[in-house]
Design a protein around this motif. Sequence first.
Motif, PDB file in Angstrom:
ATOM      1  N   LEU A  50       0.824  -1.211   0.000  1.00 33.82           N
ATOM      2  CA  LEU A  50       0.000   0.000   0.000  1.00 33.82           C
ATOM      3  C   LEU A  50       0.858   1.260   0.000  1.00 33.82           C
ATOM      4  N   ILE A  51       1.972   1.248   0.744  1.00 35.07           N
ATOM      5  CA  ILE A  51       2.866   2.406   0.764  1.00 35.07           C
ATOM      6  C   ILE A  51       3.451   2.643  -0.622  1.00 35.07           C
ATOM      7  N   ALA A  52       3.828   1.547  -1.303  1.00 36.49           N
ATOM      8  CA  ALA A  52       4.367   1.681  -2.661  1.00 36.49           C
ATOM      9  C   ALA A  52       3.307   2.207  -3.620  1.00 36.49           C
ATOM     10  N   LEU A  53       2.080   1.727  -3.483  1.00 32.30           N
ATOM     11  CA  LEU A  53       0.993   2.188  -4.356  1.00 32.30           C
ATOM     12  C   LEU A  53       0.648   3.655  -4.095  1.00 32.30           C
ATOM     13  N   GLY A  54       0.791   4.076  -2.841  1.00 27.37           N
ATOM     14  CA  GLY A  54       0.423   5.443  -2.480  1.00 27.37           C
ATOM     15  C   GLY A  54       1.556   6.441  -2.603  1.00 27.37           C
ATOM     16  N   LEU A 122      10.228  -0.084   2.074  1.00 28.24           N
ATOM     17  CA  LEU A 122       9.180  -0.903   2.675  1.00 28.24           C
ATOM     18  C   LEU A 122       8.622  -0.191   3.911  1.00 28.24           C
ATOM     19  N   SER A 123       7.778  -0.873   4.643  1.00 27.07           N
ATOM     20  CA  SER A 123       7.170  -0.295   5.846  1.00 27.07           C
ATOM     21  C   SER A 123       8.021  -0.606   7.069  1.00 27.07           C
ATOM     22  N   ILE A 228      -1.528   6.171   6.408  1.00 27.89           N
ATOM     23  CA  ILE A 228      -0.974   6.489   5.088  1.00 27.89           C
ATOM     24  C   ILE A 228      -2.067   6.869   4.089  1.00 27.89           C
ATOM     25  N   ALA A 229      -3.319   6.942   4.564  1.00 28.59           N
ATOM     26  CA  ALA A 229      -4.428   7.305   3.683  1.00 28.59           C
ATOM     27  C   ALA A 229      -4.490   8.820   3.501  1.00 28.59           C
TER      28      ALA A 229
END
Length: 278
Positions: A50-54, A122-123, A228-229
Amino acid sequence: MIGGIVFATSSSITAKLLNEKGRMANAETEFILGILIFEDLVAPIFVAILIALGSGSAFTGTDLLLLIAKIFGLAAVAILLGKTVFKKFENLLVRLEDEDIKIGLLVGIATIFGGVAIYLGLSEVLGAFLAGVMLAEIGKVERIQTTVTPVQDLLLPLFFLHFGTTIDLLHGVPYVGLLITLLIWSIAAKLLVGIIGGHWYGLSKRVSFRAGLSICARGEFSVVIAAIAVAGIKVFAGIYVIIAAFIGMLLFNYAPKITVMIYGQPVKKKRNMRPPMV
């Protein structure tokens, strides 16, 4: 993003309640802990993706494969270190008598590995989780638990408190209909996990239902994903996590009573008290 927020049961809340309510010896506890471990394995990977996508940049199939390679590479390093270096780590802990030094050392290991995860894109959650995997390889893991538990009890409330201060309700609660729908569905879904999964696991209907009621609380991983949203989803997710955690704790506390209300009192097995034949 919303699916990830709804996905994981809070391991910290559930494990703490299992211990405090004296339910560690219950028939469903092993099944519940198995679910928590599975979700703890999946959630950090999900957060990293999700972090990579965002990140705002283009995200291709090649990027996804590279991300997965980084995750498995970091996990492999953690397992290798756990099986080699940290097997001998117990000797160092025995020599260290100062608890403050132990706390600094253990928290430092988690922070360093979290930093390595961030460096790889990464996270930090994944890094800290893998640090725990390494430390779990120590022979007498209770030495670590004794040191880390007070730190956990201090930082966990602060973690949720800090997240709560980031929720901006200036413009009200967004997506109220979706919020109510997700709360109802997320409780129903965990009940289904308990009922169906418990049956597959070999538990009775009564015990499976009680297990489902005990895994409804959302917590730390939902908070990490919500953090992260973007603004609107972040507020929505924050409110969801707070309400879901509160409802989950209530359901856990009243799970035995609700189970008795639905299935009645359990029938006690009669024991044969006759003396043996001579």
